[in-house]
Enzyme design. Structure first.
Site, short mmCIF file in Angstrom:
data_model
loop_
_atom_site.label_atom_id
_atom_site.label_comp_id
_atom_site.label_asym_id
_atom_site.label_seq_id
_atom_site.Cartn_x
_atom_site.Cartn_y
_atom_site.Cartn_z
N ARG A 38 -42.59 -46.11 72.15
CA ARG A 38 -43.07 -46.22 71.30
C ARG A 38 -43.42 -46.40 69.88
O ARG A 38 -44.01 -46.89 68.67
CB ARG A 38 -44.22 -44.19 71.72
CG ARG A 38 -44.94 -45.02 72.60
CD ARG A 38 -45.75 -43.56 72.61
NE ARG A 38 -46.43 -43.26 73.65
CZ ARG A 38 -46.60 -42.20 74.25
NH1 ARG A 38 -46.43 -41.29 74.29
NH2 ARG A 38 -47.48 -42.47 75.61
N LYS A 198 -58.16 -38.59 91.36
CA LYS A 198 -59.73 -38.30 91.47
C LYS A 198 -61.79 -38.60 90.83
O LYS A 198 -60.64 -39.33 90.48
CB LYS A 198 -59.81 -36.71 90.09
CG LYS A 198 -59.24 -35.14 91.28
CD LYS A 198 -59.62 -34.36 90.04
CE LYS A 198 -58.57 -32.90 90.15
NZ LYS A 198 -58.11 -32.55 89.30
N GLY A 345 -50.63 -44.41 82.88
CA GLY A 345 -48.62 -44.57 82.55
C GLY A 345 -48.91 -44.77 84.31
O GLY A 345 -47.41 -45.59 84.12
N GLY A 368 -55.21 -42.52 78.53
CA GLY A 368 -56.76 -41.45 78.01
C GLY A 368 -57.56 -42.30 77.45
O GLY A 368 -58.74 -42.39 77.64
P1 AMP Z 1 -54.57 -40.56 88.53
O1 AMP Z 1 -53.87 -39.65 87.20
O2 AMP Z 1 -56.05 -40.46 88.18
O3 AMP Z 1 -54.63 -41.92 87.71
O4 AMP Z 1 -54.48 -40.22 89.31
C1 AMP Z 1 -52.26 -40.92 89.43
C2 AMP Z 1 -52.06 -39.63 91.26
O5 AMP Z 1 -52.41 -39.68 91.93
C3 AMP Z 1 -50.63 -40.04 91.10
O6 AMP Z 1 -49.69 -39.20 90.55
C4 AMP Z 1 -50.17 -40.45 92.34
O7 AMP Z 1 -49.79 -39.53 93.30
C5 AMP Z 1 -51.99 -39.50 93.21
N1 AMP Z 1 -52.43 -40.14 94.11
C6 AMP Z 1 -52.77 -41.67 94.39
N2 AMP Z 1 -53.24 -41.39 96.45
C7 AMP Z 1 -52.81 -40.08 96.70
C8 AMP Z 1 -53.89 -39.84 97.45
N3 AMP Z 1 -53.78 -40.93 98.50
N4 AMP Z 1 -53.47 -38.32 98.14
C9 AMP Z 1 -53.34 -37.37 97.14
N5 AMP Z 1 -52.37 -38.04 95.42
C10 AMP Z 1 -52.79 -39.53 95.34
#
Ligand code: AMP
Length: 388
Positions: A38, A198, A345, A368
Site C-alpha cells: 500500500r 453471500k 481481496g 469495500g
Molecule cells: P466475499 O467476501 O463475499 O467475496 O466471500 C469470499 C468468501 O466466500 C471466501 O472466503 C470463500 O471461501 C467463500 N465461499 C465461496 N464459495 C463458497 C461456498 N460454496 N461455500 C462456502 N463459502 C464459500
C-alpha cells in the site's frame, strides 16, 4: 474525469494535505510491516507532488484503534519504510492535529507523516472542528486513498471544506478511470462475474450490474440461494433463507443472470477432503465450487467478452482442490484480452494464485470501495473532490 486530478493543480510552493491508504499489515507488536504494497501504491503520487515542488503532509489510518492512541497501531514503522522507498527524510509527527503538528507543517520539511488519524474518534465521526484542524496550514487537499473513499470521514470528506482545492491522486484517478470505463458505456459484450459467500452483501451490486452488463455469471455460495429460488436442491450448502424471494424476483426480472449447471460437493469442508462433481446436489453434501461444465460454459462466455467486471471467488478457494473454479475463471479472464477489472481481496488473491495478475487490466486496491462503486453509489470521498 469529472473531478479534479492532482495533475490539474499548480503544486509549486504549495503545502498539500495528502490522504493516503497506509493501512499496512503489521507483525504482532506493531513494529514491523509485513507488506509495503500500500505504501508503494501511492509512491507515484507522492513522487509526482515532490517533483512539482510541493510540500507534503501525509495522513492515513492504520487498524482499528477505536479513537484512542495505541502504540501498536502507530504509523512510525511506515515513516521508516517510506523514507527508504523515497530515499529522502520523512518526518514523523507525534499526532495528526495540534500545535506541535502545526509547527512541523510550517517547518522546512518536504515530507511530514501524521500519526494515525483514528487515534481520534472525531475522524470517523467526520467532526467539523477536527477536519479544520487537519487542514490547518495546508493549501490543497489530495485524496489517493481509494480504499477509504466509501467512508465519509474527516480526512476524506470534512477536510475538503477547509482548503482551496481538492483533487484525486494518481492512484485514485486510476481506480476511477478503470471502474468508470467498465461501468459507463463499457465495450461489449460486457460480462459481470460475481461470487463469494453471500447474496446479501452484493444485492445492490447485482441490481446495478444487471442494468448494463450483457451477462452476469454467478458462482460461490451465493449461487445456492439462486438455485433454491428455482426450486433446486442445495443439500447442506450455504443458503440465505431470507434472500430466496429476492433471488426469485431477480431471476424473473432478468435473463442475464447465469447460474452454475454443475457443482463440486463434499461431505466435509476441509482442505483436501474427498469430493464429487454433480449436477444435482445430494441432501447430505455441501456445494463448494462450480463444476467442470460450468467452468467451461463460463470460460466460453468470458472468451467473447470485450469488458469484464469480477468480484468474489467461485468457491471455497482457500481450501484446494476447491479453488479450481476460481482459478479457471481467473485464467479465462486473463486469456480473454478484454478490458478487465477485478475487485476485492479474494479475487485479487485468486488471480495472483493463478499467476495471471499481470494480464488483468486493473486490480482494485479497495474491496469495500470498489463494491460500493459497482453498486452505483457515488463514493463520498470522490463526491467531495472539486469538480474539474
Ligand atoms: P466475499 O467476501 O463475499 O467475496 O466471500 C469470499 C468468501 O466466500 C471466501 O472466503 C470463500 O471461501 C467463500 N465461499 C465461496 N464459495 C463458497 C461456498 N460454496 N461455500 C462456502 N463459502 C464459500
Amino acid at each position: 474525469m469529472p473531478k479534479l486530478s492532482i495533475r490539474n493543480l499548480d503544486l509549486r510552493g504549495k503545502r498539500i494535505f495528502m490522504r493516503v491508504d497506509f493501512n499496512v499489515p503489521l507483525a504482532p507488536g506493531g513494529k514491523e510491516i509485513t507488506s509495503d504494497k500500500r505504501i508503494r501504491a501511492s509512491l507515484p503520487t507522492i513522487k509526482y507532488a515532490l517533483e512539482q515542488g510541493a510540500q507534503l503532509v501525509l495522513a492515513s489510518h492504520l487498524g482499528r484503534p477505536k479513537g484512542k492512541p495505541n502504540p501498536e497501531m502507530s504509523l512510525k514503522p511506515v515513516a521508516a519504510r517510506l523514507q527508504e522507498l523515497l530515499g529522502q527524510p520523512v518526518v514523523m509527527a507525534p499526532d495528526c492535529i495540534g500545535p506541535e503538528v502545526d509547527q512541523l507543517k510550517a517547518g522546512n520539511h518536504p515530507v511530514v507523516l501524521l500519526e494515525n488519524l483514528r487515534f481520534h474518534p472525531e475522524e470517523e465521526k467526520n467532526d467539523a472542528e477536527f477536519a479544520r484542524a487537519l487542514a490547518a496550514g495546508c493549501d490543497y487537499y489530495v485524496n489517493d486513498a481509494f480504499g477509504t473513499a466509501h467512508r465519509a470521514h474527516a480526512s476524506t470528506v470534512g477536510i475538503t471544506k477547509h482548503v482551496a482545492k481538492s483533487a484525486a491522486g494518481l492512484l485514485m484517478e486510476k481506480e476511477l478511470d478503470y471502474l468508470g470505463r467498465v461501468t459507463n458505456n463499457p465495450p461489449r459484450p460486457c460480462i459481470g462475474i460475481l461470487g463469494g459467500a453471500k447474496v446479501s452483501d452484493k444485492i445492490e451490486v447485482i441490481e446495478n450490474l444487471l442494468k448494463f452488463v450483457d451477462q452476469l455469471m454467478i458462482g460461490g455460495a451465493m449461487a445456492y440461494t439462486f438455485l433454491r429460488a428455482q426450486g433446486r436442491p442445495t443439500g447442506k450448502s450455504l443458503v440465505e433463507e431470507d434472500k430466496i424471494d429476492l433471488a426469485k424476483s431477480l431471476l424473473e426480472k432478468s435473463s442475464k443472470l447465469k447460474l452454475p449447471v454443475d457443482h463440486v460437493v463434499t461431505a466435509e469442508l476441509k482442505e483436501g477432503a474427498p469430493y464429487e462433481e454433480v449436477e444435482t446436489i445430494p441432501e447430505t453434501m455441501i456445494g463448494v465450487d462450480i463444476g467442470p461444465k460450468t467452468r467451461e460454459i463460463y470460460a466460453a462466455a468470458i472468451a467473447t467478452a470485450k469488458s469484464i467486471i469480477w468480484n468474489g471467488p467461485m468457491g471455497v478457494f482457500e481450501k484446494p482442490p476447491f479453488d479450481r473454479g476460481t482459478v479457471a475463471i481467473a485464467k479465462a479472464v486473463a486469456d480473454s484480452g478484454a478490458l478487465s477489472v477485478v475487485g476485492g481481496g479474494d479475487s485479487e488473491k485468486a488471480v495472483k494464485a493463478a499467476g495471471v495478475a499481470d494480464k488483468i487490466s486493473h486490480i482494485s486496491t479497495g474491496g469495500g470501495a470498489s463494491l460500493e462503486y459497482l453498486s452505483g453509489i457515488e463514493l463520498p470521498g470522490v463526491a467531495a473532490l472539486s469538480d474539474n
